[in-house]
Design a protein around this motif. Structure first.
Motif, PDB file in Angstrom:
ATOM      1  N   GLN A 149       0.813  -1.224   0.000  1.00 33.40           N
ATOM      2  CA  GLN A 149       0.000   0.000   0.000  1.00 33.40           C
ATOM      3  C   GLN A 149       0.844   1.271   0.000  1.00 33.40           C
ATOM      4  OE1 GLN A 149      -3.234   0.503  -0.296  1.00 33.40           O
ATOM      5  NE2 GLN A 149      -3.919  -1.606  -0.232  1.00 33.40           N
ATOM      6  N   GLU A 150       1.926   1.270   0.793  1.00 36.77           N
ATOM      7  CA  GLU A 150       2.718   2.485   0.951  1.00 36.77           C
ATOM      8  C   GLU A 150       3.645   2.765  -0.233  1.00 36.77           C
ATOM      9  OE1 GLU A 150       5.155  -0.846   2.838  1.00 36.77           O
ATOM     10  OE2 GLU A 150       3.044  -0.290   2.885  1.00 36.77           O
ATOM     11  N   ASN A 151       3.724   1.870  -1.189  1.00 37.71           N
ATOM     12  CA  ASN A 151       4.676   2.015  -2.287  1.00 37.71           C
ATOM     13  C   ASN A 151       4.031   2.692  -3.497  1.00 37.71           C
ATOM     14  OD1 ASN A 151       6.915   1.812  -3.898  1.00 37.71           O
ATOM     15  ND2 ASN A 151       7.341  -0.306  -3.335  1.00 37.71           N
ATOM     16  N   ALA A 152       3.720   3.966  -3.357  1.00 37.50           N
ATOM     17  CA  ALA A 152       3.021   4.719  -4.402  1.00 37.50           C
ATOM     18  C   ALA A 152       3.830   4.820  -5.687  1.00 37.50           C
ATOM     19  CB  ALA A 152       2.660   6.110  -3.889  1.00 37.50           C
ATOM     20  N   GLU A 153       5.145   4.961  -5.575  1.00 40.89           N
ATOM     21  CA  GLU A 153       5.987   5.102  -6.763  1.00 40.89           C
ATOM     22  C   GLU A 153       5.916   3.859  -7.650  1.00 40.89           C
ATOM     23  OE1 GLU A 153      10.631   6.086  -7.937  1.00 40.89           O
ATOM     24  OE2 GLU A 153      10.014   6.158  -5.851  1.00 40.89           O
ATOM     25  N   VAL A 154       5.948   2.700  -7.038  1.00 39.13           N
ATOM     26  CA  VAL A 154       5.864   1.458  -7.802  1.00 39.13           C
ATOM     27  C   VAL A 154       4.460   1.273  -8.371  1.00 39.13           C
ATOM     28  CG1 VAL A 154       6.011  -1.059  -7.619  1.00 39.13           C
ATOM     29  CG2 VAL A 154       7.801   0.371  -6.653  1.00 39.13           C
ATOM     30  N   GLN A 155       3.450   1.648  -7.613  1.00 37.34           N
ATOM     31  CA  GLN A 155       2.087   1.569  -8.137  1.00 37.34           C
ATOM     32  C   GLN A 155       1.959   2.434  -9.393  1.00 37.34           C
ATOM     33  OE1 GLN A 155      -1.057   2.107  -5.186  1.00 37.34           O
ATOM     34  NE2 GLN A 155       0.364   1.400  -3.611  1.00 37.34           N
ATOM     35  N   GLN A 156       2.570   3.596  -9.375  1.00 36.80           N
ATOM     36  CA  GLN A 156       2.537   4.492 -10.535  1.00 36.80           C
ATOM     37  C   GLN A 156       3.241   3.847 -11.736  1.00 36.80           C
ATOM     38  OE1 GLN A 156       4.074   8.400  -9.695  1.00 36.80           O
ATOM     39  NE2 GLN A 156       3.997   9.025 -11.835  1.00 36.80           N
ATOM     40  N   PHE A 157       4.365   3.181 -11.504  1.00 37.83           N
ATOM     41  CA  PHE A 157       5.071   2.482 -12.585  1.00 37.83           C
ATOM     42  C   PHE A 157       4.141   1.467 -13.246  1.00 37.83           C
ATOM     43  CE2 PHE A 157       7.257  -1.529 -13.637  1.00 37.83           C
ATOM     44  CZ  PHE A 157       7.978  -1.123 -14.742  1.00 37.83           C
TER      45      PHE A 157
END
Length: 148
Positions: free
Chosen positions: A120-128
């Motif tokens: 959940q906290e990994n917004a940068e990877v979610q964006q990728f």
């Protein structure tokens, strides 16, 4: 830093060779993918030994590990894990190449859908992943340890 700035040779995507397993685990640790309750060496060995799983590696001409993606399939869905790129090379296209190679590996085996989990906290990877066409599947992932 872009791929052109950091690489002196072309990138090749191959099955992770045994001599790069320790380098893969070190990369996973450096990029924050490991957790104390999982043995990344065992995860890697299990994936490499399985008939329906592998670990793909991005390597340069000097056989230097640049990135990885672990993947497998259960006959209905494919799953990917441990997608990682050396920090100095992130944003240069290696992650996209690894993800595309993973998709092709699964597609070649007739797998219709690919799934992955991102903390959940990994917004940068979610964006990728969203940039690669992945969407929230409106599911809750539940788990249970099989060993007591």
């Amino acid at each position: 830093m872009g791929e052109q700035d950091s690489l002196t040779s072309p990138v090749e995507i191959i099955d992770l060779p045994e001599d790069l397993v320790d380098a893969a685990v070190a990369l996973w640790q450096q990029t924050g993918l490991t957790r104390p309750w999982n043995d990344p060496h065992e995860d890697c060995r299990r994936a490499l030994a399985g008939a329906e799983s592998t670990v793909l590696a991005a390597v340069d001409a000097r056989h230097r590990l640049l990135g990885t993606v672990m993947l497998g399939q259960d006959g209905h869905r494919g799953w990917i894990y441990y997608t990682a790129v050396e920090k100095s090379l992130q944003g240069g296209g290696i992650g996209k190449r690894l993800l595309t190679a993973a998709e092709d590996w699964l597609r070649d085996r007739g797998v219709p859908k690919l799934m992955l989990m991102v903390r959940q906290e990994n917004a940068e990877v979610q964006q990728f992943y969203r940039g690669m066409g992945y969407t929230d599947q409106d599911t809750v992932v539940l788990g249970r340890w099989l060993d007591s």
